[in-house]
Design a protein around this motif. Structure first.
Motif, short mmCIF file in Angstrom:
data_model
loop_
_atom_site.label_atom_id
_atom_site.label_comp_id
_atom_site.label_asym_id
_atom_site.label_seq_id
_atom_site.Cartn_x
_atom_site.Cartn_y
_atom_site.Cartn_z
N ALA A 124 0.86 -1.20 0.00
CA ALA A 124 0.00 0.00 0.00
C ALA A 124 0.89 1.23 0.00
N PRO A 125 1.11 1.83 -1.17
CA PRO A 125 2.00 2.99 -1.26
C PRO A 125 1.51 4.16 -0.41
N ALA A 126 2.49 4.91 0.13
CA ALA A 126 2.16 6.10 0.91
C ALA A 126 3.32 7.08 0.78
N MET A 127 3.07 8.20 0.15
CA MET A 127 4.11 9.21 -0.05
C MET A 127 3.47 10.49 -0.55
N ASP A 128 4.29 11.55 -0.66
CA ASP A 128 3.75 12.81 -1.13
C ASP A 128 3.49 12.77 -2.63
N LEU A 129 2.72 13.75 -3.09
CA LEU A 129 2.22 13.78 -4.47
C LEU A 129 3.34 13.68 -5.51
N ASP A 130 4.36 14.53 -5.38
CA ASP A 130 5.42 14.55 -6.39
C ASP A 130 6.23 13.26 -6.38
N MET A 131 6.44 12.70 -5.19
CA MET A 131 7.15 11.41 -5.08
C MET A 131 6.34 10.30 -5.74
N TYR A 132 5.03 10.35 -5.52
CA TYR A 132 4.15 9.32 -6.08
C TYR A 132 4.17 9.35 -7.61
N ILE A 150 0.92 -7.40 -5.36
CA ILE A 150 -0.38 -6.80 -5.62
C ILE A 150 -0.43 -5.42 -4.99
N MET A 151 -0.69 -4.42 -5.80
CA MET A 151 -0.70 -3.03 -5.34
C MET A 151 -2.10 -2.63 -4.87
N ILE A 152 -2.15 -2.10 -3.66
CA ILE A 152 -3.39 -1.54 -3.12
C ILE A 152 -3.37 -0.05 -3.45
N PRO A 153 -4.21 0.41 -4.37
CA PRO A 153 -4.11 1.79 -4.86
C PRO A 153 -4.16 2.83 -3.75
N ALA A 154 -3.31 3.84 -3.89
CA ALA A 154 -3.33 4.95 -2.94
C ALA A 154 -4.56 5.80 -3.17
N GLY A 155 -4.97 6.50 -2.12
CA GLY A 155 -6.12 7.38 -2.24
C GLY A 155 -5.69 8.79 -2.59
#
Length: 403
Positions: A124-132, A150-155
């Motif tokens: 489950a990715p978690a990071m700031d907008l530009d990093m993402y 399997i990627m759990i989409p970030a919100g």
């Protein structure tokens, strides 16, 4: 009951602000019936404490290969963790950790466990907008998905930087739902409807007495639980029993007599894909049922019995797309009698158990079976728990459905 019930889940926590959400995530995994162990990166302890996660998971939380403060400590074996888990979930998965996972960098316990894992891995990715949005992060996503992760989409929402956009870790409830739906979508009986009969039937003599048998219904209930765990929608028609079904995909219909079971089974049979008749249905019923309790006035009592409808045979006669399974409880000439029943009732599979086998039959937690298919191939199994027997039966059914 959640599909996560009974599963072993390894949660990897990396150093992002979203790590605070993992306390709720652990609680939801536990609530779903899972067993949880947590591996945390050293820097993640700045965002959530091992004490919090160990208290909630009821398991020690580790962040290094060994306890540096105890020279006699046993090392934390990353291979054991990787073999233990049914699923691994990395949440939050920071850009740093994702890059290391994608490139095989192994500089902490979490990454060593990830590289040793034999189970499905969710992240489950978690990071700031530009990093993402950075190309290197996108490359990590593509690489990890190519590995089968399997990627759990970030919100999308407000981020720690104050920016608003994509990169926010999925909420714990959404992570649980995503994993459950992903598991269900891959189950072998997804979108299948399974009809199962269980237990005895009681045939009334008068308002207080009946003819019955010793069936507890346990075999049928274990079959229902197994079918539901494989993704099926289950209709369980059961005679009188103290048992109850736990899985949310099992609809229980309780009946008393063979006649009631006959009508209830035919109500659902046309639309089902698999039907398993494991109930111990009474062969006969009293021709006349007294409307008042029969008094003990004579030395003998004669009750005329008439034959009940053969539920299994009636299903075999109208069988279309259904995979039909029957049970044969025998005391002599077991194989021959089972084969004859298999053909006469137009079954796809018959489950033979013998009262001559210790630990098999009624009112036991175990059973010993032989499976015989329509081509008269047979497989004999050792004495097992009825839950394991149910699993063996459905393994055979799934194999035939995939032929």
């Amino acid at each position: 009951m959640s599909v996560l019930s009974g599963k072993k889940i390894l949660l990897g926590v990396s150093a992002g602000i979203a790590a605070y959400k993992t306390a709720s995530l652990v609680r939801l995994f536990i609530k779903a019936g899972a067993e949880v162990k947590v591996i945390i990166t050293p820097n993640a302890k700045d965002f959530v404490t091992p004490l919090t996660l160990s208290t909630l998971s009821k398991n020690p939380v580790h962040s290094s290969f060994y306890n540096e403060e105890d020279e006699n400590a046993i090392w934390n074996n990353h291979v054991d963790y990787g073999l233990w888990a049914d699923f691994m979930v990395v949440a939050p998965a920071t850009a740093n950790t994702l890059s290391k996972m994608a490139n095989g960098v192994c500089d902490n316990l979490l990454l060593a466990v990830y590289l040793s894992a034999k189970c499905p891995v969710y992240f489950a990715p978690a990071m700031d907008l530009d990093m993402y949005k950075h190309p290197s992060t996108d490359k990590s996503f593509r690489t990890l998905k190519a590995f089968g992760n399997i990627m759990i989409p970030a919100g999308t929402g407000e981020l720690a930087s104050g920016l608003v956009g994509e990169g926010r870790m999925a909420e714990p409830e959404d992570i649980i739902s995503f994993i459950e739906q992903d598991i269900i979508s891959k189950l072998p009986l997804k979108n299948k409807k399974v009809l199962i009969t269980a237990g005895p039937t009681y045939e009334a003599i008068d308002p207080v007495r009946f003819i019955g048998n010793h069936s507890s219904g346990k075999m049928g209930f274990e079959l229902a639980e197994c079918a539901a765990s494989l993704g099926a929608e289950v209709i369980l028609v059961t005679g009188p029993t103290y048992l109850s079904a736990n899985h949310k995909s099992i609809a229980v219909h309780r009946i008393v007599s063979a006649e009631e079971m006959y009508h209830k089974v035919h109500e659902f049979y046309e639309t089902c894909d698999i039907a398993i008749c494991s109930a111990a249905v009474s062969d006969y019923r009293p021709k006349v049922v007294a409307d008042k309790k029969i008094k003990k006035e004579q030395e003998t009592l004669h009750i005329e019995l008439v034959k009940n409808k053969d539920i299994l045979a009636s299903l075999g006669k109208i069988k279309k797309q259904q995979f039909l399974v029957g049970f044969a409880l025998e005391t002599n000439n077991e194989i021959e009698n089972a084969k004859e029943k298999l053909k006469r009732k137009n079954l796809n599979l018959i489950v033979l158990n013998s009262l001559n086998d210790q630990g098999a039959g009624f009112k036991t937690p175990t059973n010993k079976i032989t499976l015989i298919d329509a081509q008269e191939n047979f497989k004999a199994f050792e004495l097992k728990s009825k839950a394991e027997v149910a699993n063996d039966i459905f393994n055979e059914i799934v194999m035939h459905l995939n032929e």
